[in-house]
Design an enzyme around this catalytic site. Structure first.
Site, short mmCIF file in Angstrom:
data_model
loop_
_atom_site.label_atom_id
_atom_site.label_comp_id
_atom_site.label_asym_id
_atom_site.label_seq_id
_atom_site.Cartn_x
_atom_site.Cartn_y
_atom_site.Cartn_z
N GLU A 335 2.99 3.05 -4.23
CA GLU A 335 3.21 2.52 -5.64
C GLU A 335 3.69 0.80 -5.49
O GLU A 335 3.06 0.09 -6.26
CB GLU A 335 4.72 3.12 -6.01
CG GLU A 335 5.21 2.63 -7.24
CD GLU A 335 6.79 2.99 -7.50
OE1 GLU A 335 7.20 2.80 -8.60
OE2 GLU A 335 7.25 3.52 -6.36
N HIS A 336 4.38 0.48 -4.31
CA HIS A 336 4.56 -0.81 -4.18
C HIS A 336 3.92 -1.27 -2.65
O HIS A 336 4.28 -0.55 -1.82
CB HIS A 336 6.06 -1.34 -4.04
CG HIS A 336 6.62 -0.90 -5.23
ND1 HIS A 336 7.53 0.22 -5.46
CD2 HIS A 336 6.92 -1.56 -6.24
CE1 HIS A 336 7.86 0.31 -6.35
NE2 HIS A 336 7.66 -0.70 -7.16
#
Length: 443
Positions: A335-336
């Protein structure tokens, strides 16, 4: 506190075999689906009464109404700490800059003289946005959902957030203040699967909620399950799972920064994933050593940070080289993704699978959560290999307009008839023949 996975020494496997070696949180949406089904159907049949019952059962509050009064929004904004207001306003300003640049315009292609195809972009008519409650308050998620919808041109926007017992059954006042700053006046004290059902089915009555075409926003497994339940009836952004950070780092990275960034995601939830991928055993040792005092000095230690860092979803992954590390983070699809290496920008340009990429020591994920201008509603669970984060495009639909005159159609009609008959769909070809009273040669 955090486990290690050593991938050094042997050639890295390919594709799914590599993904299977990496940590990931358990997130069983299918199991939750059966539990949210009766909640959703209760809202369908009983409307607001079902929402009130859900608030009593899950939030511990007794509501007289679900729609938040306009005065409560105004009061929340007037009572907002000036520093928080200034920060929210700057977050909104930066998000608008980035998302306004994502707008699309119609484009017409002349395929042949007299024959054109135009792609026009039309916003979704009405969206329901969800801002989670529970462990934390997320006015930033209000911004990240509202701004792209507004910049896309969505005309009708409603927002739901769980009722809070300490605030008299209203959503958290900072959520309400963020809505007021953004000009959102249709807000509901509704949470979880019931809120998604409210948007999907609508609820009758003077304070009822009109059905939405689309629902977006992060949430827990129950929200994700409700989104799956209504797929086909409404559009959704994603079935968001637990938050994730992966950091690709080499010996040049500062272990203080790396440890702090791992903890910053771990404080979201006990299922949050914090993964460090590095070719430096020295950095791995230094980060492990640095985690202890930083964890001891933070908040939410026992209920979030320690369970997240020590869970199966978090690990330090050792690799032989930064090149191998790049393969690992691409397989993980975080996601990050932070890149803290000597050549961070060059590596970032080569990453294929990530929700958002944060380059170098001065672009931590926390910046993206609030004030980078980017969107923090991002794909989780490895879905970054096929999905994007929330954007203006999420709220737009591309519609093709086909405009051919008689001459342009006549030129290609024999190809259409040939392909129709090759697919054993003769009526498709007959639709062309009816216009020109001719037959394909040899027929």
């Amino acid at each position: 506190m955090i486990s290690r996975i050593d991938l050094r020494g042997d050639a890295l496997p390919e594709g799914g075999d590599l993904r299977d070696l990496l940590p990931r949180a358990e997130f069983d949406v299918e199991a939750a689906l059966e539990k949210v089904r009766p909640l959703c159907e209760d809202v369908r049949h009983r409307g607001t009464a079902a929402l009130i019952d859900s608030a009593r059962k899950f939030d511990g509050v007794t509501l007289e109404r679900v729609r938040v009064p306009a005065k409560a929004l105004i009061d929340a904004l007037e009572a907002l700490d000036p520093a928080v207001r200034a920060a929210l306003e700057e977050s909104i300003r930066r998000a608008r800059l980035v998302h306004r640049a994502q707008r699309r315009s119609s484009h017409t292609t002349q395929v042949v003289p007299g024959g054109t195809v135009t792609e026009k972009w039309v916003p979704v008519g009405r969206v329901g946005l969800y801002a989670p409650g529970g462990r934390s308050v997320y006015p930033s998620s209000v911004i990240m959902n509202v701004v792209p919808a507004q910049e896309a041109g969505v005309e009708s926007i409603a927002l739901a957030s769980p009722a809070q017992r300490e605030f008299g059954g209203l959503p958290h006042p900072t959520i309400l203040a963020a809505c007021a700053l953004l000009g959102i006046d249709e807000v509901y004290a509704a949470g979880g699967a019931s809120a998604v059902a409210m948007f999907a089915y609508g609820t009758p009555g003077p304070d009822g909620c009109a059905p939405a075409n689309m629902v977006t926003g992060p949430g827990n497994v129950w929200v994700a399950a409700a989104k799956r339940y209504f797929t086909g009836r409404i559009g959704i952004d994603a079935e968001a799972g637990p938050t994730e950070i992966a950091i690709l780092a080499d010996a040049t990275a500062d272990p203080v920064h790396v440890a702090a960034d791992l903890i910053s995601q771990a404080e979201h939830d006990p299922l949050a994933a914090a993964v460090l991928v590095t070719d430096s055993a020295e950095l791995a040792d230094a980060v492990e050593k640095e985690l202890e005092p930083q964890v001891a000095a933070t908040k939410h230690i026992e209920d979030r940070v320690v369970p997240a860092l020590s869970g199966r979803q978090s690990a330090i992954v050792l690799v032989d080289s930064v090149e191998d590390g790049l393969r690992v983070v691409d397989a993980y699809g975080a996601e990050h993704l932070e890149i803290q290496t000597a050549d961070a920008a060059a590596l970032a340009a080569r990453v294929r699978n990530a929700g958002a990429i944060f380059v170098g020591p001065y672009a931590p994920v926390s910046l993206g959560d609030y004030c980078a201008g980017s969107n923090h509603v991002l794909p989780t669970g490895g879905c970054a290999c096929h999905s994007s984060g929330l954007s203006v495009q999420s709220f737009l639909r591309g519609i093709h307009i086909v405009d051919y005159n008689e001459e342009a159609l006549a030129e290609v009609a024999h190809h259409v008839v040939t392909l129709a008959e090759a697919e054993d769909l003769p009526a498709h070809g007959a639709a062309l023949k009816a216009r020109f009273a001719w037959k394909v040669p040899g027929k």
